[in-house]
Design a protein around this motif. Structure first.
Motif, PDB file in Angstrom:
ATOM      1  N   SER A  46      37.109  33.959  49.320  1.00  0.00           N
ATOM      2  CA  SER A  46      35.904  34.821  49.122  1.00  0.00           C
ATOM      3  C   SER A  46      35.078  34.583  47.800  1.00  0.00           C
ATOM      4  O   SER A  46      34.764  35.444  47.312  1.00  0.00           O
ATOM      5  N   THR A  47      34.218  33.583  48.445  1.00  0.00           N
ATOM      6  CA  THR A  47      33.097  33.316  47.401  1.00  0.00           C
ATOM      7  C   THR A  47      31.886  34.024  47.991  1.00  0.00           C
ATOM      8  O   THR A  47      31.061  34.001  47.492  1.00  0.00           O
ATOM      9  N   GLU A  48      32.075  34.614  49.236  1.00  0.00           N
ATOM     10  CA  GLU A  48      31.003  35.790  49.634  1.00  0.00           C
ATOM     11  C   GLU A  48      31.832  36.974  49.806  1.00  0.00           C
ATOM     12  O   GLU A  48      33.008  36.908  49.896  1.00  0.00           O
ATOM     13  N   PRO A  49      31.126  37.920  50.104  1.00  0.00           N
ATOM     14  CA  PRO A  49      31.775  38.999  50.659  1.00  0.00           C
ATOM     15  C   PRO A  49      32.859  39.013  51.672  1.00  0.00           C
ATOM     16  O   PRO A  49      32.539  38.190  52.722  1.00  0.00           O
ATOM     17  N   THR A  50      34.118  39.412  51.513  1.00  0.00           N
ATOM     18  CA  THR A  50      35.007  39.252  52.412  1.00  0.00           C
ATOM     19  C   THR A  50      36.108  40.557  52.527  1.00  0.00           C
ATOM     20  O   THR A  50      36.347  41.074  51.485  1.00  0.00           O
ATOM     21  N   LEU A  51      36.251  40.774  53.732  1.00  0.00           N
ATOM     22  CA  LEU A  51      36.957  41.936  54.139  1.00  0.00           C
ATOM     23  C   LEU A  51      38.345  41.520  54.881  1.00  0.00           C
ATOM     24  O   LEU A  51      38.492  40.614  55.793  1.00  0.00           O
ATOM     25  N   ALA A  76      43.286  43.035  43.779  1.00  0.00           N
ATOM     26  CA  ALA A  76      42.408  43.483  42.697  1.00  0.00           C
ATOM     27  C   ALA A  76      42.392  42.409  41.606  1.00  0.00           C
ATOM     28  O   ALA A  76      41.419  42.340  40.931  1.00  0.00           O
ATOM     29  N   PHE A  77      43.427  41.585  41.362  1.00  0.00           N
ATOM     30  CA  PHE A  77      43.383  40.710  40.560  1.00  0.00           C
ATOM     31  C   PHE A  77      42.444  39.408  40.793  1.00  0.00           C
ATOM     32  O   PHE A  77      41.662  39.075  40.006  1.00  0.00           O
ATOM     33  N   VAL A  78      42.141  39.375  42.252  1.00  0.00           N
ATOM     34  CA  VAL A  78      41.097  38.265  42.669  1.00  0.00           C
ATOM     35  C   VAL A  78      39.690  38.946  42.021  1.00  0.00           C
ATOM     36  O   VAL A  78      39.111  37.876  41.783  1.00  0.00           O
ATOM     37  N   ASN A  79      39.510  40.091  42.397  1.00  0.00           N
ATOM     38  CA  ASN A  79      38.368  40.566  41.913  1.00  0.00           C
ATOM     39  C   ASN A  79      38.052  40.557  40.296  1.00  0.00           C
ATOM     40  O   ASN A  79      36.939  40.220  39.859  1.00  0.00           O
ATOM     41  N   PHE A  80      39.209  40.778  39.848  1.00  0.00           N
ATOM     42  CA  PHE A  80      39.193  40.734  38.171  1.00  0.00           C
ATOM     43  C   PHE A  80      38.808  39.377  37.802  1.00  0.00           C
ATOM     44  O   PHE A  80      38.154  39.086  36.731  1.00  0.00           O
ATOM     45  N   LYS A  82      37.151  37.231  39.148  1.00  0.00           N
ATOM     46  CA  LYS A  82      35.697  36.984  39.226  1.00  0.00           C
ATOM     47  C   LYS A  82      34.762  37.602  38.197  1.00  0.00           C
ATOM     48  O   LYS A  82      34.042  37.129  37.850  1.00  0.00           O
ATOM     49  N   VAL A  83      35.126  38.886  37.948  1.00  0.00           N
ATOM     50  CA  VAL A  83      34.383  39.532  36.953  1.00  0.00           C
ATOM     51  C   VAL A  83      34.584  39.114  35.698  1.00  0.00           C
ATOM     52  O   VAL A  83      33.505  38.921  34.858  1.00  0.00           O
ATOM     53  N   GLU A  84      35.762  38.730  35.229  1.00  0.00           N
ATOM     54  CA  GLU A  84      35.936  38.006  33.995  1.00  0.00           C
ATOM     55  C   GLU A  84      35.096  36.488  33.556  1.00  0.00           C
ATOM     56  O   GLU A  84      34.576  36.166  32.536  1.00  0.00           O
ATOM     57  N   ILE A  85      34.620  36.001  34.802  1.00  0.00           N
ATOM     58  CA  ILE A  85      33.681  34.952  34.720  1.00  0.00           C
ATOM     59  C   ILE A  85      32.198  35.194  34.789  1.00  0.00           C
ATOM     60  O   ILE A  85      31.333  34.060  34.992  1.00  0.00           O
ATOM     61  N   GLY A  86      32.058  36.497  35.146  1.00  0.00           N
ATOM     62  CA  GLY A  86      30.540  36.720  35.194  1.00  0.00           C
ATOM     63  C   GLY A  86      30.302  37.098  36.764  1.00  0.00           C
ATOM     64  O   GLY A  86      29.129  37.036  36.920  1.00  0.00           O
ATOM     65  N   GLU A  87      30.853  36.773  37.716  1.00  0.00           N
ATOM     66  CA  GLU A  87      30.656  36.937  38.851  1.00  0.00           C
ATOM     67  C   GLU A  87      30.951  38.521  39.557  1.00  0.00           C
ATOM     68  O   GLU A  87      31.494  39.012  38.985  1.00  0.00           O
ATOM     69  N   GLN A  88      30.360  38.691  40.599  1.00  0.00           N
ATOM     70  CA  GLN A  88      30.494  39.976  41.038  1.00  0.00           C
ATOM     71  C   GLN A  88      31.726  39.903  42.071  1.00  0.00           C
ATOM     72  O   GLN A  88      32.170  38.807  42.660  1.00  0.00           O
ATOM     73  N   PRO A  89      32.634  40.750  42.076  1.00  0.00           N
ATOM     74  CA  PRO A  89      33.729  41.087  42.904  1.00  0.00           C
ATOM     75  C   PRO A  89      33.425  40.968  44.372  1.00  0.00           C
ATOM     76  O   PRO A  89      32.214  41.515  44.753  1.00  0.00           O
ATOM     77  N   THR A  90      34.243  40.382  45.499  1.00  0.00           N
ATOM     78  CA  THR A  90      33.687  40.100  46.632  1.00  0.00           C
ATOM     79  C   THR A  90      34.955  40.216  47.638  1.00  0.00           C
ATOM     80  O   THR A  90      34.470  40.512  48.895  1.00  0.00           O
ATOM     81  N   LEU A  91      35.973  40.869  47.280  1.00  0.00           N
ATOM     82  CA  LEU A  91      37.416  41.119  48.136  1.00  0.00           C
ATOM     83  C   LEU A  91      37.163  42.557  48.187  1.00  0.00           C
ATOM     84  O   LEU A  91      37.169  43.366  47.516  1.00  0.00           O
TER      85      LEU A  91
END
Length: 96
Positions: A46-51, A76-80, A82-91
């Motif tokens: 999920s390095t890009e928007p992923t559904l 939710a943890f996958v997205n968390f 990403k946010v923790e390292i300054g990236e946008q959530p994508t999942l």
């Protein structure tokens, strides 16, 4: 956007849960079939928007609600992470 379609009616227990995700999301052969490995594989995919679309999600909710809850919590943890390292959530998760 990447889209993965998971068949909720095929998921009956942890074994079928991991089998369905491994097959549909093309997890590597070394996939450990546990939720830590699931998180790592989904994070990598999920390095890009992923559904993740869960077809017949109502059946999954009726037959194995703990597995559906695991999908939501671990996504939710996958997205968390990403946010923790300054990236946008994508999942994203959807059910039909």
């Amino acid at each position: 956007m990447k889209i993965y379609r998971i068949q909720g009616n095929k998921i009956k227990n942890w074994k079928t849960f991991h089998s369905e995700f491994k097959s549909e999301m093309n997890f590597p052969d070394y996939y450990g079939e546990n939720m830590n490995a699931w998180i790592d594989c989904v994070d990598e995919l999920s390095t890009e928007p992923t559904l993740i679309e869960i077809h017949k999600g109502k059946l999954l909710k009726q037959n194995a609600p703990e597995l559906l809850e695991a999908i939501f919590e671990c996504s939710a943890f996958v997205n968390f992470r990403k946010v923790e390292i300054g990236e946008q959530p994508t999942l994203m998760i959807s059910m039909s």
